[in-house]
Design an enzyme around this catalytic site. Structure first.
Site, PDB file in Angstrom:
ATOM      1  N   GLU A 173      47.265  56.347  42.300  1.00  0.00           N
ATOM      2  CA  GLU A 173      46.520  57.565  42.034  1.00  0.00           C
ATOM      3  C   GLU A 173      46.315  58.337  43.337  1.00  0.00           C
ATOM      4  OE1 GLU A 173      42.179  58.189  40.445  1.00  0.00           O
ATOM      5  OE2 GLU A 173      43.273  56.940  39.015  1.00  0.00           O
TER       6      GLU A 173
ATOM      7  N   ASP B  93      41.782  47.934  33.808  1.00  0.00           N
ATOM      8  CA  ASP B  93      42.551  48.155  35.044  1.00  0.00           C
ATOM      9  C   ASP B  93      44.050  47.962  34.834  1.00  0.00           C
ATOM     10  OD1 ASP B  93      39.941  46.566  35.341  1.00  0.00           O
ATOM     11  OD2 ASP B  93      40.017  47.681  37.229  1.00  0.00           O
TER      12      ASP B  93
ATOM     13  N   ASP C 279      46.391  50.150  40.547  1.00  0.00           N
ATOM     14  CA  ASP C 279      45.043  50.720  40.481  1.00  0.00           C
ATOM     15  C   ASP C 279      44.160  49.884  41.414  1.00  0.00           C
ATOM     16  OD1 ASP C 279      42.852  52.214  39.604  1.00  0.00           O
ATOM     17  OD2 ASP C 279      42.453  50.849  37.934  1.00  0.00           O
TER      18      ASP C 279
END
Lengths: 164, 164
Positions: B67, B141, B7
Site C-alpha cells: 500500500e 490481513d 500488508d
C-alpha cells in the site's frame, strides 16, 4: 565501551562513535551517510543497510543508541519515512548483537547542553566545545548523532555508578 | 507473473501470493507472519526479515506490491511503527530484485470491491467469492494482502493491454 549514536533520515543519516570511559568520553568518529536523493525509497534502504554494515565492520560498537519515537510529529509523512530508515538501523544493530538504547529528544539535549530545548546550533557548539574541535560539526546531523551517543554513555555510566 | 502482496504490521503482517494470468488470477498462497508481541521492536524486525526471506525462497515473486503511504494517519505512532516494518519489506524485496509497486488504499478497494470505501468484511467476502473459498480469509490481513496483489495484477494487465 564503544557507542554508536545514529540520527536516522532518508537523505542524511548522522552517526557518531564514542568510547565511553570513566574520566571523559573519547571521540572516535562522526559523519553522515548521504543517500542518493534521486534513487527510489527501496534503493535507499538497501544503500543505508550497506553503509551501516560498513560502520559496524569498522567500529565494532557494543551499543547502538537512537532517539525514542514520540507520539506527535509536525510532518507525519516525513516521520513515517524516517520510520523506514529507523527500521533498517534497528535491524542491522540487532543482527550485529549490539545492545540497543533509546532516549527521548529532550533528554539528549538536557544531557549535552543542560536543558531540553536547545536548537541545532547550540548542540553543535556544545559538541565543539566538549572535544575542543576547530569548527562545529557539520552538518548538524553529526552533532545530533554524537549527542545521542554521549547521552547514552552518561546513562550507562550512571547505572554503573549506582550501588548494587 | 507472480505477485506477492504485503500488508505490513508489527503484530501481524499479511501476505498473499497470486499468479497474474491473461484469463483470471490464480491464488497461490495467503497467510500472516505473526511476530512475537513480547519481543523488542528490533527483535521483531529481525524476525520479520527472516520470515520474508522465507516467502521469497518459497514463492520467488517477480513483483512485490504494498500500500502507498498517505499523509495523514489517525494514530501517528502506529503509523511510524508500521513504517519500520514497511522499511524491512522494501529492503528485502529490493535485495531480491523484485519489482516494487505501490497502490493507494482506495484504489486497492476499488479494484477488488468496485468502490473505494469497503470495510474489512467486504474485502474478505470479495476475496472469498473470487476464488470460491469455503470461508472468508482470516484474519482480514490475509484478504488485504491478496487484494493488494490483485490490484497490482490488474494494473500490470492493463498496462500490457494498452497499445504501444
Amino acid at each position: 565501551m564503544r557507542i554508536l549514536g545514529i540520527d536516522p533520515g532518508l537523505k542524511l543519516t548522522g552517526y557518531g562513535v564514542i568510547d565511553s570511559r570513566s574520566i571523559s568520553p573519547a571521540l572516535v568518529a562522526g559523519g553522515v551517510i548521504r543517500l542518493n536523493a534521486r534513487a527510489s525509497l527501496s534503493d535507499r534502504l538497501v544503500e543505508l543497510e550497506t553503509e551501516l554494515e560498513g560502520l559496524f565492520d569498522e567500529y565494532h560498537p557494543d551499543v547502538c543508541a537512537v532517539e525514542q519515537l514520540y507520539a506527535h510529529y509536525k510532518h507525519p509523512r516525513t516521520a513515517i519515512l524516517m520510520g523506514h530508515a529507523r527500521g533498517i538501523i534497528l535491524l542491522v544493530a540487532q543482527r550485529r548483537g549490539a545492545r540497543i538504547e533509546q532516549f527521548a529528544a529532550n533528554r539528549i539535549k538536557q544531557s549535552v547542553v543542560g536543558h531540553g530545548h536547545a536548537g541545532k546550533s547550540q548542540m553543535q557548539r556544545a559538541i565543539q566545545s566538549l572535544w575542543n574541535l576547530k569548527e562545529p560539526p557539520e552538518p548538524p546531523d553529526v552533532a545530533d548523532a554524537l549527542a545521542i551517543a554521549l547521552c547514552c554513555g552518561r546513562f550507562i555510566g550512571q547505572k554503573r555508578a549506582l550501588p548494587a
